[in-house]
Design a protein around this motif. Structure first.
Motif, PDB file in Angstrom:
ATOM      1  N   PRO A   8       0.824  -1.210   0.000  1.00  0.00           N
ATOM      2  CA  PRO A   8       0.000   0.000   0.000  1.00  0.00           C
ATOM      3  C   PRO A   8       0.859   1.262   0.000  1.00  0.00           C
ATOM      4  O   PRO A   8       1.884   1.340   0.665  1.00  0.00           O
ATOM      5  N   GLY A   9       0.429   2.234  -0.780  1.00  0.00           N
ATOM      6  CA  GLY A   9       1.122   3.506  -0.826  1.00  0.00           C
ATOM      7  C   GLY A   9       2.172   3.626  -1.907  1.00  0.00           C
ATOM      8  O   GLY A   9       2.826   4.658  -2.017  1.00  0.00           O
ATOM      9  N   ILE A  10       2.350   2.579  -2.723  1.00  0.00           N
ATOM     10  CA  ILE A  10       3.277   2.668  -3.848  1.00  0.00           C
ATOM     11  C   ILE A  10       2.494   2.392  -5.142  1.00  0.00           C
ATOM     12  O   ILE A  10       1.353   1.947  -5.105  1.00  0.00           O
ATOM     13  N   ALA A  11       3.123   2.654  -6.273  1.00  0.00           N
ATOM     14  CA  ALA A  11       2.426   2.574  -7.561  1.00  0.00           C
ATOM     15  C   ALA A  11       1.921   1.152  -7.862  1.00  0.00           C
ATOM     16  O   ALA A  11       0.824   0.986  -8.399  1.00  0.00           O
ATOM     17  N   SER A  12       2.681   0.131  -7.523  1.00  0.00           N
ATOM     18  CA  SER A  12       2.226  -1.235  -7.818  1.00  0.00           C
ATOM     19  C   SER A  12       1.027  -1.608  -6.954  1.00  0.00           C
ATOM     20  O   SER A  12       0.141  -2.350  -7.397  1.00  0.00           O
ATOM     21  N   LEU A  16      -2.591  -2.700  -8.459  1.00  0.00           N
ATOM     22  CA  LEU A  16      -3.263  -3.920  -8.015  1.00  0.00           C
ATOM     23  C   LEU A  16      -4.690  -3.616  -7.560  1.00  0.00           C
ATOM     24  O   LEU A  16      -5.629  -4.339  -7.919  1.00  0.00           O
ATOM     25  N   ARG A  17      -4.884  -2.544  -6.812  1.00  0.00           N
ATOM     26  CA  ARG A  17      -6.227  -2.183  -6.332  1.00  0.00           C
ATOM     27  C   ARG A  17      -7.126  -1.739  -7.487  1.00  0.00           C
ATOM     28  O   ARG A  17      -8.311  -2.061  -7.504  1.00  0.00           O
ATOM     29  N   LEU A  68       0.216   8.584  -2.473  1.00  0.00           N
ATOM     30  CA  LEU A  68       1.193   8.900  -3.522  1.00  0.00           C
ATOM     31  C   LEU A  68       1.263  10.401  -3.792  1.00  0.00           C
ATOM     32  O   LEU A  68       2.340  10.927  -4.065  1.00  0.00           O
ATOM     33  N   ARG A  69       0.131  11.094  -3.705  1.00  0.00           N
ATOM     34  CA  ARG A  69       0.123  12.538  -3.973  1.00  0.00           C
ATOM     35  C   ARG A  69       0.834  13.338  -2.886  1.00  0.00           C
ATOM     36  O   ARG A  69       1.528  14.308  -3.182  1.00  0.00           O
TER      37      ARG A  69
END
Length: 155
Positions: A8-12, A16-17, A68-69
């Protein structure tokens, strides 16, 4: 610890979500657009389980976008515990809905030939919806597994 795929909290994790949400929504769309899906309770349960998965995945997608933002770290034990429990609940319900619907399809196609005799049933759409539900469940399983191992490594 180096973040792994689906964290959670990264681009991958965001990818996935998003895929979970899209596959679950596609499963709902395929089942709801078919005729005669109310013939089996398991098909209605599949729509409910996929609806829960869409809501859960969409909520976590929004959380990942926010993280991410603003460059926020989501790797706290309390947050990861909540995500793991939510993933498990959604995964169990998704697997139950997909498996029970697949069992009904085996009955419809192989055992009773209902799909051949009742042409009003959209058996191909049922099968496509069930396959999409299994894909959505698999993606949820991957993210749940990743978050569980991340939580274990933080403890």
């Amino acid at each position: 610890m180096k973040p792994s795929f689906g964290t959670p909290g990264i681009a991958s994790g965001l990818l996935l979500r998003i895929l979970q949400c899209l596959f679950a929504a596609a499963s709902i769309a395929a089942m709801a657009s078919s005729t005669g899906f109310a013939a089996a309770t398991s098909f209605c349960f599949l729509i409910s389980a996929m609806g829960l998965q869409v809501l859960w995945s969409f909520g976590l997608t929004c959380l990942d976008i926010h993280a991410l933002r603003v460059n926020k770290d989501l790797q706290t034990p309390i947050l990861l515990s909540l995500v793991v429990i939510g993933d498990w609940v959604a995964a169990i319900l998704s697997l139950a809905g997909a498996s029970s619907s697949a069992g009904v399809m085996v009955l419809f196609v192989n055992d009773s030939d209902i799909c051949k005799s009742d042409l009003k049933l959209s058996c191909n759409l049922f099968q496509m919806s069930i396959a999409l539900a299994f894909f959505a469940w698999f993606l949820l399983l991957v993210s749940s597994h990743t978050v569980l191992w991340l939580l274990a490594s933080l403890s």
